[in-house]
Scaffold this motif. Structure first.
Motif, mmCIF file in Angstrom:
data_model
loop_
_atom_site.group_PDB
_atom_site.id
_atom_site.type_symbol
_atom_site.label_atom_id
_atom_site.label_comp_id
_atom_site.label_asym_id
_atom_site.label_seq_id
_atom_site.Cartn_x
_atom_site.Cartn_y
_atom_site.Cartn_z
ATOM 1 N N LEU A 264 0.848 -1.191 0.000
ATOM 2 C CA LEU A 264 0.000 0.000 0.000
ATOM 3 C C LEU A 264 0.887 1.246 0.000
ATOM 4 C CD1 LEU A 264 -2.790 1.276 0.107
ATOM 5 C CD2 LEU A 264 -2.702 1.063 2.593
ATOM 6 N N GLY A 265 1.911 1.234 0.841
ATOM 7 C CA GLY A 265 2.870 2.345 0.852
ATOM 8 C C GLY A 265 3.608 2.474 -0.466
ATOM 9 N N SER A 266 3.965 1.350 -1.061
ATOM 10 C CA SER A 266 4.680 1.375 -2.346
ATOM 11 C C SER A 266 3.811 1.938 -3.463
ATOM 12 C CB SER A 266 5.156 -0.028 -2.719
ATOM 13 O OG SER A 266 6.173 -0.453 -1.836
ATOM 14 N N VAL A 267 2.531 1.561 -3.463
ATOM 15 C CA VAL A 267 1.619 2.088 -4.481
ATOM 16 C C VAL A 267 1.496 3.604 -4.326
ATOM 17 C CG1 VAL A 267 -0.819 2.161 -5.184
ATOM 18 C CG2 VAL A 267 0.325 -0.041 -4.883
ATOM 19 N N CYS A 268 1.384 4.073 -3.103
ATOM 20 C CA CYS A 268 1.306 5.518 -2.866
ATOM 21 C C CYS A 268 2.592 6.218 -3.281
ATOM 22 C CB CYS A 268 0.986 5.807 -1.401
ATOM 23 S SG CYS A 268 -0.677 5.313 -0.926
ATOM 24 N N ARG A 269 3.734 5.629 -2.934
ATOM 25 C CA ARG A 269 5.026 6.213 -3.309
ATOM 26 C C ARG A 269 5.153 6.309 -4.821
ATOM 27 N NH1 ARG A 269 9.098 2.277 -1.819
ATOM 28 N NH2 ARG A 269 8.363 1.322 -3.734
ATOM 29 N N GLU A 270 4.926 5.203 -5.509
ATOM 30 C CA GLU A 270 5.073 5.201 -6.969
ATOM 31 C C GLU A 270 4.009 6.068 -7.626
ATOM 32 O OE1 GLU A 270 7.736 4.234 -8.266
ATOM 33 O OE2 GLU A 270 8.468 2.913 -6.694
ATOM 34 N N GLY A 271 2.803 6.080 -7.052
ATOM 35 C CA GLY A 271 1.759 6.955 -7.599
ATOM 36 C C GLY A 271 2.175 8.413 -7.551
ATOM 37 N N GLY A 272 2.764 8.827 -6.439
ATOM 38 C CA GLY A 272 3.279 10.189 -6.328
ATOM 39 C C GLY A 272 4.405 10.456 -7.305
ATOM 40 N N ASP A 273 5.271 9.466 -7.483
ATOM 41 C CA ASP A 273 6.365 9.628 -8.444
ATOM 42 C C ASP A 273 5.843 9.726 -9.875
ATOM 43 O OD1 ASP A 273 8.124 9.541 -6.333
ATOM 44 O OD2 ASP A 273 8.873 7.529 -6.746
ATOM 45 N N VAL A 274 4.794 8.953 -10.185
ATOM 46 C CA VAL A 274 4.186 9.023 -11.520
ATOM 47 C C VAL A 274 3.609 10.421 -11.759
ATOM 48 C CG1 VAL A 274 2.199 8.212 -12.881
ATOM 49 C CG2 VAL A 274 3.740 6.558 -11.820
ATOM 50 N N ILE A 275 2.896 10.946 -10.770
ATOM 51 C CA ILE A 275 2.338 12.299 -10.907
ATOM 52 C C ILE A 275 3.456 13.325 -11.090
ATOM 53 C CG2 ILE A 275 1.097 14.130 -9.669
ATOM 54 C CD1 ILE A 275 -0.655 11.814 -8.502
ATOM 55 N N GLY A 276 4.540 13.169 -10.316
ATOM 56 C CA GLY A 276 5.683 14.069 -10.466
ATOM 57 C C GLY A 276 6.296 14.000 -11.857
ATOM 58 N N ALA A 277 6.419 12.785 -12.397
ATOM 59 C CA ALA A 277 6.991 12.627 -13.737
ATOM 60 C C ALA A 277 6.068 13.240 -14.793
ATOM 61 C CB ALA A 277 7.242 11.152 -14.031
ATOM 62 N N ILE A 278 4.765 13.079 -14.614
ATOM 63 C CA ILE A 278 3.814 13.681 -15.553
ATOM 64 C C ILE A 278 3.914 15.201 -15.496
ATOM 65 C CG2 ILE A 278 1.340 14.072 -15.983
ATOM 66 C CD1 ILE A 278 0.916 11.104 -15.105
ATOM 67 N N ASN A 279 3.997 15.744 -14.277
ATOM 68 C CA ASN A 279 4.079 17.201 -14.110
ATOM 69 C C ASN A 279 5.337 17.802 -14.720
ATOM 70 O OD1 ASN A 279 1.633 17.267 -12.793
ATOM 71 N ND2 ASN A 279 2.524 17.233 -10.748
ATOM 72 N N THR A 280 6.416 17.036 -14.746
ATOM 73 C CA THR A 280 7.671 17.565 -15.301
ATOM 74 C C THR A 280 7.879 17.166 -16.760
ATOM 75 O OG1 THR A 280 8.935 15.662 -14.506
ATOM 76 C CG2 THR A 280 8.809 17.595 -13.054
ATOM 77 N N GLY A 281 6.971 16.348 -17.298
ATOM 78 C CA GLY A 281 7.107 15.925 -18.692
ATOM 79 C C GLY A 281 8.224 14.935 -18.920
ATOM 80 N N SER A 282 8.589 14.200 -17.907
ATOM 81 C CA SER A 282 9.696 13.238 -17.989
ATOM 82 C C SER A 282 9.162 11.887 -18.466
ATOM 83 C CB SER A 282 10.353 13.118 -16.617
ATOM 84 O OG SER A 282 11.422 12.210 -16.667
ATOM 85 N N SER A 283 9.012 11.730 -19.784
ATOM 86 C CA SER A 283 8.368 10.535 -20.329
ATOM 87 C C SER A 283 9.210 9.272 -20.165
ATOM 88 C CB SER A 283 8.006 10.746 -21.798
ATOM 89 O OG SER A 283 9.149 11.036 -22.553
ATOM 90 N N SER A 284 10.525 9.366 -20.238
ATOM 91 C CA SER A 284 11.347 8.159 -20.070
ATOM 92 C C SER A 284 11.272 7.648 -18.633
ATOM 93 C CB SER A 284 12.803 8.422 -20.468
ATOM 94 O OG SER A 284 13.356 9.432 -19.657
ATOM 95 N N THR A 285 11.299 8.552 -17.677
ATOM 96 C CA THR A 285 11.159 8.173 -16.273
ATOM 97 C C THR A 285 9.756 7.658 -16.006
ATOM 98 O OG1 THR A 285 12.758 9.866 -15.641
ATOM 99 C CG2 THR A 285 11.354 9.014 -13.894
ATOM 100 N N LEU A 286 8.768 8.257 -16.652
ATOM 101 C CA LEU A 286 7.375 7.872 -16.455
ATOM 102 C C LEU A 286 7.161 6.398 -16.793
ATOM 103 C CD1 LEU A 286 4.438 8.595 -15.803
ATOM 104 C CD2 LEU A 286 4.196 9.320 -18.188
ATOM 105 N N MET A 287 7.742 5.928 -17.864
ATOM 106 C CA MET A 287 7.558 4.526 -18.265
ATOM 107 C C MET A 287 8.111 3.570 -17.205
ATOM 108 S SD MET A 287 5.869 4.324 -20.929
ATOM 109 C CE MET A 287 4.954 5.807 -20.770
#
Length: 129
Positions: free
Chosen positions: A80-103
């Motif tokens: 549950l913590g991991s899903v929240c952590r990665e979910g936040g990281d995904v949102i951060g990658a989307i906000n910065t336009g970092s498509s390679s990191t997003l994948m």
């Protein structure tokens, strides 16, 4: 390995958790010692890099405890913590336009969700017996 595997939790989940723990311990300690080594470090971002390293180390140590405790409850909490952590990281990658990191983050998020579902299923089975 069999002695570490909790009842009902697939071996894959335990191994994946172990890999996450090892990576997290390494990244957490190195990022705390030198924030400029944090993944995705941006010049002047020492405070946020240190915070990121601390949460990474914290999640890694909780994962180590889940493996040690060998209970479905502990695995549910970890993922549950991991899903929240990665979910936040995904949102951060989307906000910065970092498509390679997003994948890469989406792959980790998918694995975390799968492990969470499998852990919840093991918890439900354990609570019925």
């Amino acid at each position: 390995m069999k002695n570490l595997k909790p009842e009902g939790i697939p071996l894959f989940v335990m191994i994946y958790g172990g890999i996450l723990a090892l990576i997290g311990i390494y990244l957490g300690i190195t990022g705390l010692v030198d924030p400029t080594t944090a993944v995705g470090y941006v010049d002047g971002g020492d405070m946020i890099a240190g915070a990121w390293a601390g949460r990474t180390l914290g999640m890694a140590l909780v994962t180590v405890l889940a493996i040690w405790f060998r209970t479905p409850q502990a695995y549910v909490l970890v993922f549950l913590g991991s899903v929240c952590r990665e979910g936040g990281d995904v949102i951060g990658a989307i906000n910065t336009g970092s498509s390679s990191t997003l994948m890469v983050l989406l792959v980790f998020l998918a694995l975390d969700v799968i492990c969470l579902i499998l852990s919840v299923r093991a918890l439900k089975v354990a609570s019925q017996s």
